[in-house]
Design a protein around this motif. Structure first.
Motif, mmCIF file in Angstrom:
data_model
loop_
_atom_site.group_PDB
_atom_site.id
_atom_site.type_symbol
_atom_site.label_atom_id
_atom_site.label_comp_id
_atom_site.label_asym_id
_atom_site.label_seq_id
_atom_site.Cartn_x
_atom_site.Cartn_y
_atom_site.Cartn_z
ATOM 1 N N ALA A 44 46.238 17.603 -61.466
ATOM 2 C CA ALA A 44 46.511 16.395 -60.681
ATOM 3 C C ALA A 44 46.886 15.234 -61.595
ATOM 4 O O ALA A 44 47.819 14.473 -61.304
ATOM 5 C CB ALA A 44 45.289 16.036 -59.839
ATOM 6 N N ALA A 45 46.170 15.100 -62.709
ATOM 7 C CA ALA A 45 46.474 14.020 -63.650
ATOM 8 C C ALA A 45 47.847 14.213 -64.304
ATOM 9 O O ALA A 45 48.605 13.256 -64.480
ATOM 10 C CB ALA A 45 45.385 13.950 -64.721
ATOM 11 N N LEU A 46 48.181 15.460 -64.640
ATOM 12 C CA LEU A 46 49.480 15.732 -65.258
ATOM 13 C C LEU A 46 50.626 15.476 -64.290
ATOM 14 O O LEU A 46 51.701 15.001 -64.689
ATOM 15 C CB LEU A 46 49.529 17.176 -65.753
ATOM 16 C CG LEU A 46 48.728 17.463 -67.026
ATOM 17 C CD1 LEU A 46 48.715 18.965 -67.316
ATOM 18 C CD2 LEU A 46 49.321 16.708 -68.225
ATOM 19 N N PHE A 47 50.399 15.772 -63.010
ATOM 20 C CA PHE A 47 51.428 15.489 -62.010
ATOM 21 C C PHE A 47 51.747 13.987 -61.994
ATOM 22 O O PHE A 47 52.910 13.590 -62.000
ATOM 23 C CB PHE A 47 50.958 15.950 -60.630
ATOM 24 C CG PHE A 47 51.881 15.536 -59.516
ATOM 25 C CD1 PHE A 47 53.050 16.230 -59.277
ATOM 26 C CD2 PHE A 47 51.583 14.421 -58.722
ATOM 27 C CE1 PHE A 47 53.917 15.840 -58.255
ATOM 28 C CE2 PHE A 47 52.435 14.025 -57.708
ATOM 29 C CZ PHE A 47 53.610 14.737 -57.475
ATOM 30 N N GLN A 48 50.706 13.160 -61.982
ATOM 31 C CA GLN A 48 50.922 11.711 -61.975
ATOM 32 C C GLN A 48 51.544 11.256 -63.300
ATOM 33 O O GLN A 48 52.439 10.398 -63.308
ATOM 34 C CB GLN A 48 49.589 10.979 -61.748
ATOM 35 C CG GLN A 48 48.921 11.284 -60.413
ATOM 36 C CD GLN A 48 49.699 10.750 -59.224
ATOM 37 O OE1 GLN A 48 50.566 9.887 -59.366
ATOM 38 N NE2 GLN A 48 49.413 11.287 -58.048
ATOM 39 N N ILE A 500 47.175 10.485 -52.545
ATOM 40 C CA ILE A 500 45.801 10.998 -52.516
ATOM 41 C C ILE A 500 45.770 12.384 -51.871
ATOM 42 O O ILE A 500 45.108 13.308 -52.366
ATOM 43 C CB ILE A 500 44.884 10.020 -51.766
ATOM 44 C CG1 ILE A 500 44.746 8.712 -52.554
ATOM 45 C CG2 ILE A 500 43.499 10.637 -51.528
ATOM 46 C CD1 ILE A 500 43.993 7.624 -51.814
ATOM 47 N N LEU A 501 46.498 12.534 -50.774
ATOM 48 C CA LEU A 501 46.548 13.838 -50.100
ATOM 49 C C LEU A 501 47.129 14.909 -51.027
ATOM 50 O O LEU A 501 46.675 16.060 -51.026
ATOM 51 C CB LEU A 501 47.373 13.736 -48.824
ATOM 52 C CG LEU A 501 46.744 12.927 -47.684
ATOM 53 C CD1 LEU A 501 47.759 12.686 -46.573
ATOM 54 C CD2 LEU A 501 45.506 13.620 -47.126
ATOM 55 N N LYS A 502 48.121 14.551 -51.826
ATOM 56 C CA LYS A 502 48.705 15.504 -52.777
ATOM 57 C C LYS A 502 47.671 15.946 -53.806
ATOM 58 O O LYS A 502 47.604 17.129 -54.171
ATOM 59 C CB LYS A 502 49.907 14.874 -53.475
ATOM 60 C CG LYS A 502 51.160 14.789 -52.617
ATOM 61 C CD LYS A 502 52.312 14.143 -53.384
ATOM 62 C CE LYS A 502 53.574 14.101 -52.539
ATOM 63 N NZ LYS A 502 54.696 13.421 -53.244
ATOM 64 N N PHE A 512 45.012 27.153 -45.709
ATOM 65 C CA PHE A 512 45.522 25.856 -45.252
ATOM 66 C C PHE A 512 46.946 25.707 -45.759
ATOM 67 O O PHE A 512 47.218 25.853 -46.944
ATOM 68 C CB PHE A 512 44.623 24.738 -45.798
ATOM 69 C CG PHE A 512 45.091 23.351 -45.491
ATOM 70 C CD1 PHE A 512 45.324 22.954 -44.187
ATOM 71 C CD2 PHE A 512 45.278 22.428 -46.518
ATOM 72 C CE1 PHE A 512 45.746 21.670 -43.902
ATOM 73 C CE2 PHE A 512 45.696 21.152 -46.248
ATOM 74 C CZ PHE A 512 45.936 20.765 -44.935
ATOM 75 N N PHE A 513 47.849 25.385 -44.855
ATOM 76 C CA PHE A 513 49.268 25.357 -45.205
ATOM 77 C C PHE A 513 49.779 23.949 -45.508
ATOM 78 O O PHE A 513 50.966 23.766 -45.764
ATOM 79 C CB PHE A 513 50.084 25.996 -44.085
ATOM 80 C CG PHE A 513 49.700 27.429 -43.834
ATOM 81 C CD1 PHE A 513 50.093 28.435 -44.714
ATOM 82 C CD2 PHE A 513 48.894 27.765 -42.757
ATOM 83 C CE1 PHE A 513 49.717 29.755 -44.505
ATOM 84 C CE2 PHE A 513 48.514 29.084 -42.534
ATOM 85 C CZ PHE A 513 48.928 30.079 -43.411
ATOM 86 N N GLY A 514 48.904 22.970 -45.469
ATOM 87 C CA GLY A 514 49.305 21.628 -45.866
ATOM 88 C C GLY A 514 49.173 20.611 -44.751
ATOM 89 O O GLY A 514 49.181 20.935 -43.570
#
Length: 527
Positions: A44-48, A500-502, A512-514
């Motif tokens: 998650a941190a790398l995505f940001q 946040i949801l991402k 869960f499909f999103g």
């Protein structure tokens, strides 16, 4: 105890410890779980971190006007024209540039009222986008026709505060406001065939805002609050309770002194029925109050109101609770609120420093009385809004609903709007936007009762969009914000919630499909 006995005790303890470790069951062992938790956070941190840097731009009023007439300065010392003391403004700018807490303690204040949390512009968060990552549109420039139209709108909102929403289609002052705003070349509120009407006046631009009553069902319907039901009748102020229309009082408030007047409250609590009631509601609400209430109302509608992507809707043996149930949804609504404010405060203090309508009203007054000469767009100076304010109050100042005027932080974007955009986005992610709200209502003209509404069906998605605009533009009704503060703040809050949801999307064990939701611009996304 001899050595042999001690060895027996030690072996016995080891056996007990080994037995305790074996109590944990699950698909992976504790060591792998720890590593997986680390990798989840790291991804998650790398995505940001890998997102492209934002290009933040402003309207350049701060550079254009050396006396800073186009920028926020309330709370600092001012001269008789309400123009900021430049040394004080430079001290504020120095503190904002360095971020040094000691420099903020050296900012000269004009009175007793303090600046509201400028250091929040630097805070880091551990979930969702960093506050500095997201950008918003450039706001209107001081001399633009766009700015002129927004100032005319808040003048008219002040003049029509006491007109019940239910009477907009019959009130002559409402007709005058719609006609006057239609004459502005760059008014960006909703129109019908290029014209502002009583049905579009003071509404948000999203098409859902034009369906049904002015106010969202979530501001009228009863709120299930644990073992209690809250009836949404609120304290409000009496008609014509307007402030800062005298120049001396206006100047004292710009300098950060406490007001000499106070609100006069109605002895009867009422359902929100006009702009004054709505302005007072957003005067006293806490951060995510409105969206907490909306969430509780939505949960009371039952399983049919949940979004079809909820994995527990098809389960034969389970129901959601900590995940995809009430604690999950309630937490996300609250969680998004503070993060949205962080993003707002970054834009407010470190990018735009946009002046408030209250401050702009002083510029209009001093220009039209000949005390100063400012490059204010002629469309505003020649408008019916300005002449109507003067004929009603005897000055060109913006009549404020609050004795203290606006808060002591810059206008753009509106914090309420950012929280609203984030709050409704979270709710749209968990609830079925096409679900039709049962037994819709609208307030009577006196606010003493709720009447059945029998018009076009109202959906969850539509009424959430309307709710967000009500909260954003409700602050305009009080005179403390501009339309673009709200419209752009809503978009910024929406982006925060999506971020946040991402970050949370891949933290669930369920099939869960999103998250699926409709954005404010009408596009549907799956996260």
């Amino acid at each position: 105890m001899n050595r042999h006995s001690r060895k027996k005790v030690s072996k016995s303890r080891d056996a007990k410890n080994n037995f305790k470790k074996k109590c944990e069951i699950g698909p992976i062992n504790p060591l792998k779980r720890r590593q997986q938790a680390f990798l989840t956070r790291q991804r998650a941190a790398l995505f940001q971190k890998n997102l492209p840097l934002s290009n933040h731009q402003c309207n350049n009023d701060e550079d254009l006007f050396l006396c800073k007439i186009g920028n926020y300065s309330k709370g600092l010392p001012h001269n008789a024209l309400g123009e900021v003391n430049l040394d004080a403004y430079k001290a504020m700018m120095k503190a904002l540039k360095t971020g040094n807490p000691d420099d903020f303690e050296l900012i000269p204040l004009g009175g007793f009222v303090k600046l509201v949390d400028p250091q929040a512009a630097y805070v880091f968060d551990l979930v969702g986008p960093d506050s500095h990552q997201l950008s918003i549109a450039i706001p209107p420039a001081f001399s633009s026709a766009w700015e002129a139209s927004e100032m005319a709108e808040v003048y008219w909102q002040a003049l029509t505060r006491d007109v019940p929403f239910k009477e907009y289609n019959t009130n002559q002052l409402i007709f005058a406001a719609a006609s006057d705003l239609s004459n502005f070349s760059d008014f960006r509120g909703p129109k019908v065939n290029g014209v502002v009407t009583a049905d579009t006046l003071f509404r948000g631009k999203n098409p859902d805002n034009l369906v049904g009553p002015y106010l969202s069902q979530f501001l009228w319907k009863d709120i299930p609050f644990g073992a209690k039901t809250i009836v949404q009748q609120y304290r409000t102020t009496v008609a014509n309770d307007d402030h800062l229309t005298l120049y001396k009082e206006w100047l004292n408030i710009q300098n950060g002194f406490t007001p000499s007047s106070s609100n006069v409250f109605d002895s009867t609590h009422r359902f929100i029925r006009n702009g004054r009631d709505l302005g007072e509601w957003v005067h006293k609400d806490f951060t995510y109050q409105c969206f907490l209430a909306a969430c509780l109302i939505l949960l009371s509608f039952g399983r049919e109101a949940l979004d079809r992507t909820n994995p527990y809707l098809t389960s034969l043996t389970q129901e959601g609770f900590i995940t995809f149930g009430p604690p999950h949804i309630l937490d996300f609504v609250a969680r998004a609120a503070r993060t949205a404010l962080e993003a707002a405060w970054f834009q407010k203090f470190l990018i735009h420093r946009r002046l408030r309508p209250e401050e702009f009203g002083g510029r209009v007054h001093n220009h039209l009385t000949g005390a100063a000469s400012y490059p204010i767009n002629s469309e505003l100076l020649n408008s019916q809004a300005v002449s109507q304010v003067f004929s009603t109050f005897g000055t060109f100042l913006l009549p404020m609903a609050y004795p203290e005027g606006c808060p002591t932080h810059p206008a753009y974007p509106a914090g309420h709007a950012c929280v609203a955009g984030a709050g409704i986005t979270m709710l749209k992610a968990f609830f079925n936007e096409s679900f039709i709200i049962p037994n819709p209502v609208e307030a009577s003209a006196d606010g003493l009762s709720l009447l059945p509404y029998s018009g076009q069906p109202l959906t969850i998605g539509g009424e959430l969009n309307k709710l967000a605009s009500n909260i954003a533009l409700g602050r305009d009704n009080a005179g403390v914000h501009w339309r673009s503060d709200g419209s752009e703040g809503l978009k910024l809050g929406e982006a925060i919630a999506i971020g946040i949801l991402k970050d949370y999307r891949k933290t669930y064990n369920e099939d869960f499909f999103g998250f699926c939701l409709t954005k404010l611009d009408g596009t549907t996304i799956i996260i």
